[in-house]
Design a protein around this motif. Structure first.
Motif, PDB file in Angstrom:
ATOM      1  N   GLN A 183      -5.393 -12.851  -3.471  1.00  0.00           N
ATOM      2  CA  GLN A 183      -6.316 -12.552  -2.379  1.00  0.00           C
ATOM      3  C   GLN A 183      -5.561 -12.141  -1.107  1.00  0.00           C
ATOM      4  O   GLN A 183      -5.951 -11.195  -0.418  1.00  0.00           O
ATOM      5  CB  GLN A 183      -7.183 -13.785  -2.097  1.00  0.00           C
ATOM      6  N   LYS A 184      -4.467 -12.841  -0.829  1.00  0.00           N
ATOM      7  CA  LYS A 184      -3.656 -12.502   0.346  1.00  0.00           C
ATOM      8  C   LYS A 184      -3.033 -11.118   0.196  1.00  0.00           C
ATOM      9  O   LYS A 184      -2.983 -10.345   1.154  1.00  0.00           O
ATOM     10  CB  LYS A 184      -2.559 -13.545   0.539  1.00  0.00           C
ATOM     11  N   VAL A 185      -2.567 -10.810  -1.022  1.00  0.00           N
ATOM     12  CA  VAL A 185      -1.967  -9.482  -1.269  1.00  0.00           C
ATOM     13  C   VAL A 185      -3.020  -8.395  -1.084  1.00  0.00           C
ATOM     14  O   VAL A 185      -2.759  -7.364  -0.457  1.00  0.00           O
ATOM     15  CB  VAL A 185      -1.360  -9.425  -2.684  1.00  0.00           C
ATOM     16  N   ARG A 186      -4.219  -8.631  -1.626  1.00  0.00           N
ATOM     17  CA  ARG A 186      -5.302  -7.642  -1.472  1.00  0.00           C
ATOM     18  C   ARG A 186      -5.650  -7.422  -0.010  1.00  0.00           C
ATOM     19  O   ARG A 186      -5.904  -6.302   0.430  1.00  0.00           O
ATOM     20  CB  ARG A 186      -6.545  -8.097  -2.247  1.00  0.00           C
ATOM     21  N   HIS A 187      -5.630  -8.483   0.740  1.00  0.00           N
ATOM     22  CA  HIS A 187      -5.953  -8.362   2.161  1.00  0.00           C
ATOM     23  C   HIS A 187      -4.891  -7.534   2.886  1.00  0.00           C
ATOM     24  O   HIS A 187      -5.214  -6.711   3.747  1.00  0.00           O
ATOM     25  CB  HIS A 187      -6.051  -9.749   2.798  1.00  0.00           C
ATOM     26  N   LEU A 188      -3.622  -7.759   2.546  1.00  0.00           N
ATOM     27  CA  LEU A 188      -2.543  -7.006   3.185  1.00  0.00           C
ATOM     28  C   LEU A 188      -2.593  -5.538   2.794  1.00  0.00           C
ATOM     29  O   LEU A 188      -2.361  -4.648   3.603  1.00  0.00           O
ATOM     30  CB  LEU A 188      -1.184  -7.604   2.797  1.00  0.00           C
ATOM     31  N   LEU A 189      -2.887  -5.275   1.509  1.00  0.00           N
ATOM     32  CA  LEU A 189      -2.959  -3.883   1.055  1.00  0.00           C
ATOM     33  C   LEU A 189      -4.147  -3.164   1.693  1.00  0.00           C
ATOM     34  O   LEU A 189      -4.064  -1.993   2.058  1.00  0.00           O
ATOM     35  CB  LEU A 189      -3.069  -3.842  -0.474  1.00  0.00           C
ATOM     36  N   LYS A 190      -5.231  -3.885   1.790  1.00  0.00           N
ATOM     37  CA  LYS A 190      -6.432  -3.291   2.370  1.00  0.00           C
ATOM     38  C   LYS A 190      -6.241  -3.012   3.862  1.00  0.00           C
ATOM     39  O   LYS A 190      -6.731  -2.018   4.381  1.00  0.00           O
ATOM     40  CB  LYS A 190      -7.615  -4.252   2.170  1.00  0.00           C
ATOM     41  N   ASN A 191      -5.468  -3.914   4.499  1.00  0.00           N
ATOM     42  CA  ASN A 191      -5.162  -3.771   5.930  1.00  0.00           C
ATOM     43  C   ASN A 191      -6.442  -3.495   6.724  1.00  0.00           C
ATOM     44  O   ASN A 191      -6.602  -2.444   7.352  1.00  0.00           O
ATOM     45  CB  ASN A 191      -4.146  -2.645   6.149  1.00  0.00           C
ATOM     46  N   SER A 192      -7.345  -4.443   6.696  1.00  0.00           N
ATOM     47  CA  SER A 192      -8.660  -4.268   7.309  1.00  0.00           C
ATOM     48  C   SER A 192      -8.587  -4.043   8.813  1.00  0.00           C
ATOM     49  O   SER A 192      -9.537  -3.545   9.408  1.00  0.00           O
ATOM     50  CB  SER A 192      -9.536  -5.491   7.022  1.00  0.00           C
ATOM     51  N   SER A 193      -7.449  -4.397   9.427  1.00  0.00           N
ATOM     52  CA  SER A 193      -7.338  -4.208  10.870  1.00  0.00           C
ATOM     53  C   SER A 193      -7.375  -2.740  11.267  1.00  0.00           C
ATOM     54  O   SER A 193      -7.664  -2.406  12.414  1.00  0.00           O
ATOM     55  CB  SER A 193      -6.049  -4.850  11.394  1.00  0.00           C
ATOM     56  N   LYS A 194      -7.057  -1.841  10.319  1.00  0.00           N
ATOM     57  CA  LYS A 194      -7.064  -0.407  10.611  1.00  0.00           C
ATOM     58  C   LYS A 194      -8.450   0.226  10.409  1.00  0.00           C
ATOM     59  O   LYS A 194      -8.653   1.376  10.748  1.00  0.00           O
ATOM     60  CB  LYS A 194      -6.039   0.317   9.742  1.00  0.00           C
ATOM     61  N   LEU A 195      -9.348  -0.527   9.833  1.00  0.00           N
ATOM     62  CA  LEU A 195     -10.693  -0.001   9.612  1.00  0.00           C
ATOM     63  C   LEU A 195     -11.473   0.046  10.923  1.00  0.00           C
ATOM     64  O   LEU A 195     -11.273  -0.788  11.807  1.00  0.00           O
ATOM     65  CB  LEU A 195     -11.451  -0.881   8.605  1.00  0.00           C
ATOM     66  N   THR A 196     -12.334   1.022  11.049  1.00  0.00           N
ATOM     67  CA  THR A 196     -13.235   1.061  12.199  1.00  0.00           C
ATOM     68  C   THR A 196     -14.271  -0.042  12.050  1.00  0.00           C
ATOM     69  O   THR A 196     -14.451  -0.601  10.952  1.00  0.00           O
ATOM     70  CB  THR A 196     -13.940   2.425  12.300  1.00  0.00           C
ATOM     71  N   ASP A 197     -14.950  -0.338  13.141  1.00  0.00           N
ATOM     72  CA  ASP A 197     -15.961  -1.404  13.095  1.00  0.00           C
ATOM     73  C   ASP A 197     -17.053  -1.083  12.073  1.00  0.00           C
ATOM     74  O   ASP A 197     -17.497  -1.960  11.320  1.00  0.00           O
ATOM     75  CB  ASP A 197     -16.580  -1.594  14.477  1.00  0.00           C
TER      76      ASP A 197
END
Length: 404
Positions: A183-197
């Motif tokens: 789950q942590k790896v998926r979160h890092l790969l997804k890098n949700s911080s770069k997504l728009t709101d």
């Protein structure tokens, strides 16, 4: 990141006159706190501590709170029960809606012999088969688990089946540990911080501490933007009252006007509205000490020198110039007597007492009303005769008495 500061604690200690050394109850819920710190040194007398709805990921720095009886850590990011052994007075622990997958970590609560109520609802460990029996067997001092009272038969059954349940729990925990790593790896790969709101809120998010942290950051950012917009709107809006609530003179609409107070009976306010302005676009708010006109969303407000009678005020609009005239009667106006009392002369007034010229003043008598017998002159004559018989005679040198 929000820290627990002395200023924050004193603010929450208003019920204790801002004193934190003797504080027995403290509520720091919904403050976006990410770490527990300083409380075990500042507030050693704490008995009740509310820390729910924050971003706390680890239970720590509570070892000196010897009198702590109730700890609420619901809706946080805690994954393991730890560091509560020295809270020897702990009776109630709420860990609802966290991310506790390490169920074996509850063994650390065996030292808390006064612990009676434990809440773990909404944690991953609650999905393990045999979860309730395992907790009951490991913590014999408990009286209720997840609001459900523990019966004697449950306790006996849990102890009997503990060896088999322990093996099962270990397998579940191992599966959960591998799941969390992925789950942590998926979160890092997804890098949700770069997504728009918009992309973030439309995406299907996993239930994890990382996702909860990201949601909190997005919400704080949105709230800051809303606060900035509100501040800008407030700055653009005219200030109508001071800090004490007294109205202020405002001419945001930049209208020409005249205010007349020459008339002792009323004030007259003449506002030069635009000639072709529709009257429906003008809103009048008349109060005893001020009037506020809203013209096409802009404010004109004027304060009166004294109170006016709102119910007797009149508003007139000129059809030729477009001016708005407000007639505002004063509360303190007493008015003058318009009908003076008229006095009538008595018919018994002697001719000798009539004025010899126009400049000479005369004595006026009020007209007496009443029954006719009260004005019987024969009785008056009889009374005079009786007075003479008693020895009283008229003396021409004594001035005549006048009645009036």
């Amino acid at each position: 990141m929000v820290f627990i500061t002395e200023e924050l604690v004193r603010k929450k200690a208003e019920h204790n006159e801002g004193l934190i050394g003797t504080l027995e109850e403290l509520s720091l819920h919904q403050e976006d706190v990410e770490k527990i710190e300083h409380l075990n040194n500042w507030c050693k007398n704490l008995q009740i501590l509310y820390l729910q709805a924050n971003q706390i990921s680890k239970i720590e720095n509570l070892n000196k709170l010897k009198q702590l009886q109730y700890l609420n850590l619901a809706i946080n990011n805690v994954e393991k029960v730890e560091n509560l052994e020295r809270c020897e007075s702990l009776e109630k622990l709420d860990l609802t809606l966290n991310f506790i997958g390490d169920l074996e970590s509850i063994k650390s609560l065996q030292a808390n012999i006064h612990l009676k109520d434990l809440y773990l609802t909404g944690n991953p460990c609650c999905d393990y088969e045999g979860y309730r029996d395992y907790v009951i067997a490991q913590l014999p001092q408990l009286e209720s688990l997840d609001i459900k009272k523990i019966t004697r038969s449950e306790r006996i059954k849990a102890r009997q089946n503990l060896p088999e349940i322990e093996k099962r729990i270990k397998n579940y925990q191992e599966k959960h540990r591998r799941f969390r790593e992925e789950q942590k790896v998926r979160h890092l790969l997804k890098n949700s911080s770069k997504l728009t709101d918009e992309e973030f809120w439309q995406a299907v998010a996993e239930n994890s501490p990382e996702t909860r942290m990201e949601i909190s950051k997005r919400q704080k950012k949105t709230n800051r933007n809303v606060d900035i917009d509100c501040e800008q709107k407030i700055k653009k809006t005219a200030r109508l009252f001071d800090k004490t609530g007294r109205p202020l003179n405002v001419n945001q609409a930049k209208l020409k006007f005249t205010f007349s107070d020459d008339d002792p009976e009323m004030f007259v306010l003449d506002v030069a509205l635009y000639k072709y302005l529709d009257t429906a676009l003008v809103d009048i708010d008349l109060q005893p000490i001020y009037v506020k006109l809203t013209v096409k969303g802009k404010v004109f407000q004027i304060v009166f020198p004294e109170e006016v009678l709102v119910e007797k005020a009149a508003a007139l609009r000129s059809q030729t110039t477009g001016h708005l005239v407000l007639k505002l009667p004063r509360v303190n106006y007493k008015g003058l007597l318009t009908k003076p009392i008229k006095l009538k002369e008595s018919k018994s007034l002697d001719k000798e007492k009539q004025p010899r010229n126009a400049n000479e003043k005369t004595t006026e008598f009020l007209e007496v009303t009443g029954p006719d017998k009260d004005m019987d002159f024969s009785k008056i004559v009889e009374n005079n005769e009786k007075v003479r018989k008693l020895g009283f005679e008229d003396n021409p040198e004594v001035p005549m008495l006048e009645y009036g």
